[in-house]
Design an enzyme around this catalytic site. Sequence first.
Site, PDB file in Angstrom:
ATOM      1  N   TYR A  55       0.847  -1.182   0.000  1.00 14.15           N
ATOM      2  CA  TYR A  55       0.000   0.000   0.000  1.00 14.15           C
ATOM      3  C   TYR A  55       0.885   1.235   0.000  1.00 14.15           C
ATOM      4  O   TYR A  55       1.469   1.625   1.003  1.00 14.15           O
ATOM      5  CB  TYR A  55      -0.928   0.025   1.216  1.00 14.15           C
ATOM      6  CG  TYR A  55      -1.856  -1.171   1.336  1.00 14.15           C
ATOM      7  CD1 TYR A  55      -2.187  -1.953   0.231  1.00 14.15           C
ATOM      8  CD2 TYR A  55      -2.405  -1.515   2.565  1.00 14.15           C
ATOM      9  CE1 TYR A  55      -3.025  -3.049   0.357  1.00 14.15           C
ATOM     10  CE2 TYR A  55      -3.265  -2.596   2.695  1.00 14.15           C
ATOM     11  CZ  TYR A  55      -3.567  -3.365   1.590  1.00 14.15           C
ATOM     12  OH  TYR A  55      -4.405  -4.443   1.724  1.00 14.15           O
ATOM     13  N   PRO A 205     -16.203  -5.994   3.662  1.00 16.57           N
ATOM     14  CA  PRO A 205     -17.461  -6.514   4.188  1.00 16.57           C
ATOM     15  C   PRO A 205     -18.666  -5.685   3.759  1.00 16.57           C
ATOM     16  O   PRO A 205     -19.806  -6.146   3.855  1.00 16.57           O
ATOM     17  CB  PRO A 205     -17.257  -6.439   5.711  1.00 16.57           C
ATOM     18  CG  PRO A 205     -16.314  -5.301   5.901  1.00 16.57           C
ATOM     19  CD  PRO A 205     -15.369  -5.400   4.732  1.00 16.57           C
ATOM     20  N   LEU A 206     -18.392  -4.460   3.263  1.00 19.65           N
ATOM     21  CA  LEU A 206     -19.465  -3.595   2.778  1.00 19.65           C
ATOM     22  C   LEU A 206     -19.446  -3.476   1.261  1.00 19.65           C
ATOM     23  O   LEU A 206     -19.946  -2.504   0.688  1.00 19.65           O
ATOM     24  CB  LEU A 206     -19.353  -2.209   3.425  1.00 19.65           C
ATOM     25  CG  LEU A 206     -19.463  -2.220   4.955  1.00 19.65           C
ATOM     26  CD1 LEU A 206     -19.288  -0.818   5.512  1.00 19.65           C
ATOM     27  CD2 LEU A 206     -20.791  -2.815   5.393  1.00 19.65           C
TER      28      LEU A 206
END
Length: 327
Positions: A55, A205-206
């Site tokens: 990242y 998870p969303l």
Amino acid sequence: MQKRKLGQGLEVSALSLGAMGYGKARELPDRAEMISLIRTAVERGMDFFDTAEVYGPFTNEEMVGEALEPLRRQVKIATKFGWDVDPITGVNHGGVNSKPDHIRRAVEGSLRRLRTDHIDLLYQHRVDPEVPMEDVAGVVRDLIAEGKVRWFGLSEAGAGSIRRAHAVQPVAALQSEYSLWTREPEAEIIPVLQELGIGFVPFSPLGKGFLTGKIGTTTELDKSDMRNGIPRFAPEAREANQTLINLISGIGARRGATPAQVALAWLLAQKSWIVPLFGTRTLGRFDENIGSLAVELSAEDLREIETADIRIKGARYSDEHMRRVGL
């Protein structure tokens, strides 16, 4: 905040904050705010934070390290190795690299950037088909013996790789995508994790924001938004997938919860050893997400979700990206 146990005695907060969107390879104007958010998350009871060498590369770990250095004894930090990132220059050559010497150099860099003497949970970011899993697990086993790493994890690995790694160095957690619109792990991965006593840390998870109900068919994404390259975010797919949003919005209305809270509560209800990993840039969204811990879905709610005839349209990644998953 509630606690949950993953594998191998690793106990963490019931939700985890992912920092993938922080500290990209440009100077973020809100960097100070992001550090403040991470520290506030600790104040709210969260003790499990996730980053990775790739990242940035590097800049993300540097920010997480700065944010958590004064709170290090209160938290557990997870990071990842496995992409072909030059450990000195940070140049990402593309592809994967889990050669033993590369793992060691990656870990030394992560320790330095995270301002710590140990990594709590070290994941292999993607399986390297050119390096036997036994060799990868062996290096991490040695790093654990040296005190540089506490627990071993895998990311987006297939059942065979999980078994082979676990036989050499017990795996504490698997990180893979799992949510109301990505349920493939239920077929083979979750049974293997339960059999071996490995925890599950689902990322996205969303649904990369879709399950919040804030992204409709006419929502325009910024040109640099990675979701533009995901088939599931094509306009026609978004329109078809709105059926899922309608379902969880209806359940949320009954429970006094937002769609995002219902999506997280559903994940938490699946297994006691599941710890959803979400990302956010705002404290308001953070508080909304941790509010899911107070949402109790009834057996009727869960049954309504299971019996709904909802078929998600669109792949979760491009074909090229999917080829690196499940090895």
